[in-house]
Scaffold this active site. Structure first.
Site, PDB file in Angstrom:
ATOM      1  N   ASP A 147      40.360 -51.442 -38.655  1.00 58.02           N
ATOM      2  CA  ASP A 147      39.900 -51.902 -39.954  1.00 58.02           C
ATOM      3  C   ASP A 147      39.974 -53.420 -40.049  1.00 58.02           C
ATOM      4  O   ASP A 147      39.072 -54.076 -40.554  1.00 58.02           O
ATOM      5  CB  ASP A 147      40.732 -51.262 -41.065  1.00 58.02           C
ATOM      6  CG  ASP A 147      42.222 -51.576 -40.928  1.00 58.02           C
ATOM      7  OD1 ASP A 147      42.699 -51.691 -39.784  1.00 58.02           O
ATOM      8  OD2 ASP A 147      42.916 -51.672 -41.956  1.00 58.02           O
ATOM      9  N   ARG A 188      46.715 -58.348 -40.286  1.00 63.82           N
ATOM     10  CA  ARG A 188      47.901 -57.986 -41.064  1.00 63.82           C
ATOM     11  C   ARG A 188      48.642 -56.827 -40.408  1.00 63.82           C
ATOM     12  O   ARG A 188      48.336 -56.423 -39.280  1.00 63.82           O
ATOM     13  CB  ARG A 188      47.503 -57.666 -42.505  1.00 63.82           C
ATOM     14  CG  ARG A 188      46.663 -56.413 -42.675  1.00 63.82           C
ATOM     15  CD  ARG A 188      46.180 -56.294 -44.105  1.00 63.82           C
ATOM     16  NE  ARG A 188      45.392 -55.086 -44.332  1.00 63.82           N
ATOM     17  CZ  ARG A 188      44.354 -55.017 -45.156  1.00 63.82           C
ATOM     18  NH1 ARG A 188      43.966 -56.095 -45.816  1.00 63.82           N
ATOM     19  NH2 ARG A 188      43.696 -53.880 -45.320  1.00 63.82           N
ATOM     20  N   ASP A 189      49.611 -56.281 -41.125  1.00 61.43           N
ATOM     21  CA  ASP A 189      50.423 -55.184 -40.582  1.00 61.43           C
ATOM     22  C   ASP A 189      49.678 -53.863 -40.730  1.00 61.43           C
ATOM     23  O   ASP A 189      50.096 -52.952 -41.424  1.00 61.43           O
ATOM     24  CB  ASP A 189      51.789 -55.129 -41.282  1.00 61.43           C
ATOM     25  CG  ASP A 189      51.667 -54.975 -42.791  1.00 61.43           C
ATOM     26  OD1 ASP A 189      50.563 -55.207 -43.331  1.00 61.43           O
ATOM     27  OD2 ASP A 189      52.676 -54.620 -43.428  1.00 61.43           O
ATOM     28  N   GLU A 190      48.534 -53.775 -40.018  1.00 64.25           N
ATOM     29  CA  GLU A 190      47.711 -52.571 -40.076  1.00 64.25           C
ATOM     30  C   GLU A 190      47.028 -52.394 -38.724  1.00 64.25           C
ATOM     31  O   GLU A 190      47.531 -51.702 -37.873  1.00 64.25           O
ATOM     32  CB  GLU A 190      46.712 -52.679 -41.230  1.00 64.25           C
ATOM     33  CG  GLU A 190      46.199 -51.340 -41.684  1.00 64.25           C
ATOM     34  CD  GLU A 190      45.627 -51.398 -43.096  1.00 64.25           C
ATOM     35  OE1 GLU A 190      44.998 -50.424 -43.502  1.00 64.25           O
ATOM     36  OE2 GLU A 190      45.822 -52.416 -43.794  1.00 64.25           O
ATOM     37  N   ASP A 234      35.856 -46.711 -42.132  1.00 67.57           N
ATOM     38  CA  ASP A 234      35.197 -47.942 -41.711  1.00 67.57           C
ATOM     39  C   ASP A 234      34.290 -47.674 -40.508  1.00 67.57           C
ATOM     40  O   ASP A 234      33.156 -48.157 -40.440  1.00 67.57           O
ATOM     41  CB  ASP A 234      36.233 -48.997 -41.335  1.00 67.57           C
ATOM     42  CG  ASP A 234      37.232 -49.270 -42.447  1.00 67.57           C
ATOM     43  OD1 ASP A 234      37.868 -48.308 -42.906  1.00 67.57           O
ATOM     44  OD2 ASP A 234      37.404 -50.439 -42.838  1.00 67.57           O
ATOM     45  N   TRP A 287      35.784 -40.420 -44.785  1.00 64.11           N
ATOM     46  CA  TRP A 287      36.675 -40.834 -43.709  1.00 64.11           C
ATOM     47  C   TRP A 287      36.690 -39.737 -42.645  1.00 64.11           C
ATOM     48  O   TRP A 287      36.296 -39.968 -41.501  1.00 64.11           O
ATOM     49  CB  TRP A 287      38.087 -41.105 -44.246  1.00 64.11           C
ATOM     50  CG  TRP A 287      38.297 -42.490 -44.755  1.00 64.11           C
ATOM     51  CD1 TRP A 287      39.050 -43.472 -44.167  1.00 64.11           C
ATOM     52  CD2 TRP A 287      37.757 -43.088 -45.940  1.00 64.11           C
ATOM     53  NE1 TRP A 287      39.009 -44.633 -44.915  1.00 64.11           N
ATOM     54  CE2 TRP A 287      38.218 -44.425 -46.013  1.00 64.11           C
ATOM     55  CE3 TRP A 287      36.929 -42.633 -46.959  1.00 64.11           C
ATOM     56  CZ2 TRP A 287      37.878 -45.288 -47.034  1.00 64.11           C
ATOM     57  CZ3 TRP A 287      36.584 -43.492 -47.990  1.00 64.11           C
ATOM     58  CH2 TRP A 287      37.054 -44.799 -48.019  1.00 64.11           C
ATOM     59  N   GLU A 342      36.771 -57.915 -46.428  1.00 60.97           N
ATOM     60  CA  GLU A 342      37.133 -56.576 -46.899  1.00 60.97           C
ATOM     61  C   GLU A 342      36.656 -56.349 -48.333  1.00 60.97           C
ATOM     62  O   GLU A 342      36.224 -55.254 -48.683  1.00 60.97           O
ATOM     63  CB  GLU A 342      38.648 -56.406 -46.831  1.00 60.97           C
ATOM     64  CG  GLU A 342      39.160 -55.061 -47.295  1.00 60.97           C
ATOM     65  CD  GLU A 342      40.665 -54.921 -47.140  1.00 60.97           C
ATOM     66  OE1 GLU A 342      41.153 -53.786 -47.102  1.00 60.97           O
ATOM     67  OE2 GLU A 342      41.351 -55.964 -47.042  1.00 60.97           O
ATOM     68  N   HIS A 383      36.751 -57.676 -41.735  1.00 60.75           N
ATOM     69  CA  HIS A 383      36.788 -56.256 -42.068  1.00 60.75           C
ATOM     70  C   HIS A 383      35.331 -55.790 -42.115  1.00 60.75           C
ATOM     71  O   HIS A 383      34.652 -56.027 -43.085  1.00 60.75           O
ATOM     72  CB  HIS A 383      37.445 -56.107 -43.447  1.00 60.75           C
ATOM     73  CG  HIS A 383      38.299 -54.918 -43.616  1.00 60.75           C
ATOM     74  ND1 HIS A 383      39.667 -54.979 -43.516  1.00 60.75           N
ATOM     75  CD2 HIS A 383      38.012 -53.631 -43.911  1.00 60.75           C
ATOM     76  CE1 HIS A 383      40.192 -53.784 -43.753  1.00 60.75           C
ATOM     77  NE2 HIS A 383      39.191 -52.949 -43.990  1.00 60.75           N
TER      78      HIS A 383
END
Length: 897
Positions: free
Chosen positions: A474, A478-480, A487, A538, A750, A771
Site C-alpha cells: 500500500d 510508514r509502519d505498514e 489497493d 479487498w 493516499e 500510495h
C-alpha cells in the site's frame, strides 16, 4: 477460432509480395533465459518479426536440446499460437541446462530460418533434489538481533565447467563466493507466506568459482521473517531464528559432479550490521566488520559451529517473479538548511530504496540519516506521517580512508534525507539515492499535449515502482508496507500497461490462495494481520487480479492455477449471505472517499457499504463464470449463472427504488451499479444521467474513494459522457487527480488532500504520499483516451481494439505498449484542419480500428483514399467512427475536418 482468423485475414488483405519473416525475442515462462524453473511443462513465447503488413504465423516448430541431444521436437504445428506454448517433451531434469529454438511459417506457407537459440535451466524440482541442510547460528543472540554471518571454505580440484547456487533463508540473505556478491538481487528471498511457500533463488556462479581454494559466505538479516510488521509490536510472525539453506551444484569439465551445501561443517559469527528492522532502519558499525570474512583470507578459528536443523523442505518453491534490484539512481539536487537549522538533502523524487553515502572521518564518528517524503508548510523536515516507523540508518565509522555505506536488509520511502553528525563539509556528491523495486520490464509509454497530465503519468509509474517491491504494498514509508488487497485489485489493470506484471501477480496470487482461511481472503497478503478478511473490494482480489492478468497477457494458466481460490472465495461469501444479500459482515467500504465540508443539501458521498458489497459479490461471481467458461467447466457455469441472477435480483429489491434510484445517491453507488451491470438494461441510461447530475452538483468534481475511482471515467465513457470524463481528468482543484500534481507531488497520494490548500497536512496517522490506488485513472487514459485495448475473443492483444476518445483541450495524445506479440501504439493529433492517427499493430495479431469520422471520402491512409487500400477492410460505421479491420503493420490515418 485461430484458423478462422488467419484465413479471414489472408483472404481479405494479403498481397502477393513477401517480406522476410523471422522469430525473435524468445521467452520462457515470460522471462529471458531463466534459471530455476520448476514447472514441468514450461511455456515458450516468441515474436514474429516482419516489415510486411498483415503478417501472420501459420505454423511453428520448436526444438529443445541439452548439449548435443535433442530432447523434444514439436514437429511442424499448424497454428498461429506464438505465446504461452507449452513444452510437451520427455520429463525435464533438475539442474539441467537446455537450449531452444523456434522456426515459423508465415500466412503464405513460407518458412523462416531457425531463430537464434535461447536457454533455460531447471531448478531443484523436489525436496529430494536438495542435499543442503538448514543451518542456524551457534552464537547466543544479542538483544539487538544483529545480522549473522555464515561461511565455509572448500576446494575444487578439477577444471570447472559450470556451477549453480541455490539459496534461500529464514530472514533476508546476501551471499558471496570468494568475496564477490552472488547475483544482483536485493531483499532475497522475497516475501511469501513463508510457512507454506518459501522461495529459493538460482544463480550461475561459474565465473565466481575457482579451481583450488574457495570460500562461500552469507549474511542474514531479520527481513519480513521476523521484523515487526503491522502494529502492536507484531514481530516474529514466521519464526524467531534466522537460518540458511544453500547448495552449489558443480559440474567439472570431465563430466563429474559435486555439491557444496550447508551442513554442520559451516561456521557462524556476527559482523558490522548490529541492528536491522524494516520499519526502523539499520545500524552498521564498521568497527565490527570481520575483514575479508567471505574470502579465503580469513581465519575463522574463533567462529562458532552452526546448528543443523531438520526443517521440512516441502514448502520450498522456486522464484517465478522478477527479483528486487537496484534501478534508477538520483544525485542530490540540493542541500537545504531548514528554518529549524537542520541539514536536509532533496533528491527531487519521492522514491523507494536507500541512500548510499561516502564519508571520511575518525573511528567512532556516527552519521544518522533520517528519511521523509515531504517538508511541512514552514519548510521543516516532516516525519509525523511515518507513525511508529523511525526510518533511520545509522553508520559508525571505522576511521581512516573514505568509507561507503548503504543498508542491506531494509529500505525507506523518501524524497528528503536529514543528515546528522556528518564529519566535515556536507556535499551533494557524497550522497546517491537508489530506487529499489521488482525488476519488471517497462512496457507502456503515455504522452499528451498537457504537461500536468504527463506529470500525472509520471506519478502513476513512480507510485507503482515504489510499491511493487516483491509484493504490491500500500505504501513504502510508514509502519505498514503491507500487501493490501484492495489497493492491488484496483490498480492491477493499470499496472499491466506500465510494466509486465504477469509473473509478479502470478507469484503473489499463489500467496493469496495459501493464506485464504476457508476461502476467506485476509486484508493483506502475505497475511501479517491475523484472521480478519473478506471485506468487499479487498477480498475480491481473488477473482479480479487473475482475470485482469488473463485479459492483459492471454495467460490461461493463471486462471487454472487460481480457479480453486476464486471459487473458494465466492463460496465463502455465499455462506455468509441471507436471501442472497452480502450484508452480514464488516467492510472498509469506499475507502478515503471525499467528505464534503458543507453537507447542507444532504448529498454526502457516504455510500452504503453493503450496497458496495453486493456489487462486488456480483462482479466476482461474474468473473468466476467467465473463468469457468475459459476452463470449460460447464457445471460451474450453470451453477454460478443462477447464483448471479439471484444476487442481482436481491440488489434491485434491496437497494433500488421503484423509480430506479439507488438508496445511496453517490457517485460510487452509481458507478459500481453501472460498471457491474447490476441494473436492468432499460434502467442504466437514467442511472448514468443521475451520476452526471451528482458530478455537476459537486461542481464537476469527483467524490469517489478507492473502490469507485477506478471505474468512474470508464462508466462515463461507456454511457456517452466522455466529455465529462475529460472534465474530471483535467480538474485541478481539490478533489481531483491534478490537485496533488499542482501541489508538487511526484507520486500518487493516499488522500485527495494529503496536503491541504493552506499547506497543512491531512490526518498524519493515515497520510501517505506514495500510495498508488488513485493512479488507476491511468487505465482510462491508456484504454479510452488513446484507445489501446484487447478483445476477449483474442485476449493478450491477439485481437486488438484501437478506439480513441478524442476530447478535452488536448491537441495530441499517444501511447505504446510492448505486448507479447510486439509493439502496439497509437498517436492521435487534432487541429482545425484534420485529425490524424499513427497506428502500429504487431505481427501475428489482428485489429479493429475506430477512425473518428463519418465520411469515408474524407479519410486517407498513407496519403491515399481509405477506400483504395488493399490492406484494410472497412466494416461499417458506429457512434461517430468508421470501423476498419487490419492485420499487422504501421498505418497513417488522416480525417479532414
Amino acid at each position: 477460432m485461430k484458423k478462422t482468423i488467419a484465413s479471414i485475414l489472408t483472404c481479405a488483405f494479403f498481397t502477393v509480395g513477401h517480406a522476410q519473416t523471422s522469430a525473435g525475442k524468445l521467452l520462457l515462462e515470460n522471462l529471458d533465459n531463466p534459471a530455476g524453473i520448476m514447472e514441468g511443462q514450461p511455456r515458450f513465447s516468441w515474436q514474429i518479426q516482419s516489415k510486411q503488413r498483415n503478417t501472420l504465423q501459420s505454423a511453428y516448430e520448436i526444438k529443445v536440446s541439452s548439449g548435443k541431444n535433442i530432447v523434444w521436437s514439436s514437429g511442424k504445428v499448424n497454428t498461429d499460437s506464438s505465446v504461452h506454448v507449452a513444452y510437451k517433451g520427455s520429463p525435464l531434469v533438475a539442474n539441467e541446462k537446455y537450449q531452444w529454438q523456434v522456426k515459423v511459417w508465415d500466412q503464405n506457407g513460407k518458412s523462416a530460418a531457425w531463430s537464434a537459440p535461447a536457454s533455460f535451466q531447471m531448478g531443484l524440482m523436489s525436496p529430494g533434489d536438495w542435499k543442503a541442510q538448514w543451518i542456524e547460528s551457534g552464537i547466543t543472540e544479542a538483544p539487538s538481533r544483529p545480522s549473522q554471518l555464515f561461511r565455509k571454505s572448500f576446494s575444487t580440484g578439477k577444471k570447472i565447467k559450470s556451477a549453480t547456487a541455490y539459496i534461500t533463508s529464514h530472514g533476508m540473505y546476501e551471499a558471496y563466493l570468494n568475496g564477490k556478491r552472488i547475483g544482483d538481487a536485493w531483499l532475497t528471498p522475497g516475501w511469501t507466506s513463508y510457512n507454506k511457500r518459501l522461495q529459493y533463488q538460482s544463480y550461475d556462479v561459474t565465473h565466481l568459482l575457482q579451481q583450488g581454494a574457495n570460500t562461500v559466505g552469507a549474511m542474514l538479516g531479520n527481513g519480513w521473517y521476523r521484523s515487526v510488521l503491522g502494529w502492536n509490536n507484531n514481530g516474529n510472525i514466521y519464526g524467531k531464528t534466522l537460518g540458511l539453506l544453500m547448495q552449489i551444484n558443480i559440474e567439472y569439465a570431465d563430466g563429474s559432479k559435486d555439491i557444496v551445501a550447508t551442513d554442520g561443517s559451516w561456521k557462524s559469527e556476527t559482523g558490522s550490521v548490529t541492528y536491522s528492522e524494516i520499519y526502523n532502519g539499520e545500524t552498521i558499525d564498521a568497527r565490527k566488520e570481520k575483514l575479508n570474512w567471505n574470502t579465503n583470507n580469513h581465519d575463522d578459528k574463533s567462529w562458532a559451529a552452526v546448528q543443523v536443523k531438520n526443517y521440512p523442505l516441502t514448502n520450498i518453491v522456486t522464484t517465478v517473479n522478477e527479483a528486487v534490484k537496484k534501478q534508477e539512481s538520483f544525485k542530490a539536487l540540493k542541500i537545504i538548511t531548514t528554518p529549524a537549522g537542520e541539514k536536509v538533502i532533496d533528491f527531487g523524487q519521492n522514491l523507494v530504496g536507500w541512500v548510499e553515502m561516502k564519508v571520511t572521518g575518525k573511528a567512532g564518528d556516527s552519521v544518522l540519516l533520517s528519511h521523509a517524503e515531504v517538508l511541512d508548510k514552514k519548510g521543516n523536515f516532516y516525519t509525523e506521517n511515518l507513525r511508529a516507523a523511525k526510518a533511520q540508518n545509522k553508520y559508525i565509522l571505522k576511521g581512516g580512508s573514505s568509507e561507503t555505506f548503504h543498508p542491506y536488509f531494509t529500505w525507506q520511502g523518501f524524497r528528503y534525507v536529514k543528515v546528522e553528525g556528518y564529519p566535515g563539509e556536507l556535499k551533494p556528491e557524497h550522497f546517491t539515492a537508489y530506487a529499489l523495486y521488482s525488476d519488471m520490464k517497462p512496457t507502456g509509454i503515455f504522452n499528451s499535449s498537457d504537461s500536468l497530465i504527463n506529470q500525472l503519468q509520471h506519478n502513476i509509474q513512480w507510485g507503482q515502482k515504489g510499491n511493487f517491491l516483491d509484493v504490491p504494498t500500500d505504501c513504502p514509508q510508514r509502519d505498514e508496507r503491507l500487501g493490501w488487497t484492495g489497493d492491488a485489485q484496483a490498480f492491477s489493470r493499470t499496472a499491466s500497461f506500465n510494466m509486465n506484471v504477469n509473473n509478479f501477480f502470478a507469484k503473489w496470487m499463489r500467496d493469496v490462495e495459501a493464506d485464504q482461511i476457508d476461502g476467506l481472503v485476509p486484508h493483506v497478503i502475505p497475511n501479517a494481520l491475523g484472521k480478519d478478511g473478506n471485506s468487499a473490494g479487498w477480498a475480491d482480489v481473488a477473482t479480479i487480479v487473475p482475470w485482469d492478468m488473463y485479459i492483459a497477457y492471454g495467460d490461461k494458466r493463471i486462471l487454472a492455477t487460481q480457479y480453486n481460490s476464486m471459487k473458494a472465495f465466492v463460496e465463502s461469501v455465499r455462506r455468509t449471505t441471507k436471501d442472497d444479500l452480502w450484508n452480514t459482515t464488516w467492510h472498509f467500504g469506499d475507502w478515503l472517499f471525499y467528505r464534503p465540508f458543507d453537507d447542507n443539501d444532504g448529498s454526502s458521498a457516504v455510500t452504503d457499504k453493503h450496497l458496495i458489497a453486493q456489487c462486488f459479490y456480483a462482479h466476482s461471481t461474474q468473473l468466476l463464470i467467465n473463468t469457468a467458461k475459459v476452463l470449460e467447466n460447464t457445471a460451474d457455469v450453470t451453477t454460478y449463472t443462477n447464483l448471479l441472477q439471484r444476487i442481482k435480483a436481491a440488489f434491485n429489491k434491496e437497494y433500488v427504488t421503484a423509480t430506479g434510484r439507488l438508496v445511496s445517491g453517490t457517485q460510487t453507488a452509481y458507478v459500481l451499479a453501472l460498471q457491474f451491470d447490476m441494473l436492468p438494461e432499460n434502467s442504466r441510461q437514467q442511472a448514468a444521467d443521475r451520476l452526471v447530475e451528482n458530478i455537476k452538483r459537486y461542481h464537476n468534481h469527483l467524490t469517489t474513494g478507492f473502490l469507485g475511482t477506478p471505474y468512474l471515467c470508464h462508466v462515463l465513457t461507456r454511457f456517452g459522457h466522455s466529455d465529462l470524463a475529460y472534465t474530471l481528468l483535467m480538474q485541478d482543484t481539490y478533489p481531483s487527480w491534478l490537485y496533488p500534481v499542482k501541489m508538487g507531488a511526484t507520486t500518487i497520494w493516499e488522500r485527495w488532500d494529503g496536503i491541504k490548500t493552506d499547506g497543512s497536512f491531512q490526518t498524519p496517522t493515515m497520510n501517505s504520499f506514495n500510495h498508488y490506488a488513485y493512479g488507476a485513472i491511468g487505465d482510462w487514459m491508456y484504454r479510452k483516451m488513446v484507445g489501446l485495448d484487447t478483445y476477449e475473443d483474442g485476449v493478450g492483444y491477439k485481437h486488438i481494439q484501437v478506439k480513441p476518445h478524442i476530447g478535452g483541450k488536448f491537441t495530441h495524445a499517444s501511447a505504446s505498449l510492448q505486448t507479447y506479440y510486439g509493439t502496439l501504439s497509437n498517436a492521435w493529433k487534432k487541429d482545425s484542419a484534420q485529425i490524424s492517427m499513427q497506428v502500429e499493430i504487431p505481427a501475428n495479431t489482428r485489429a479493429t480500428i475506430y477512425i473518428p469520422g463519418t465520411d469515408i471520402s474524407k479519410i486517407t491512409e498513407s496519403n491515399a483514399p481509405l477506400s483504395s487500400s488493399k490492406d484494410i477492410k472497412v466494416t461499417g460505421r458506429e457512434d461517430g467512427y468508421i470501423v476498419v479491420e487490419t492485420g499487422s503493420g504501421k498505418y497513417s490515418f488522416a480525417v479532414k475536418q
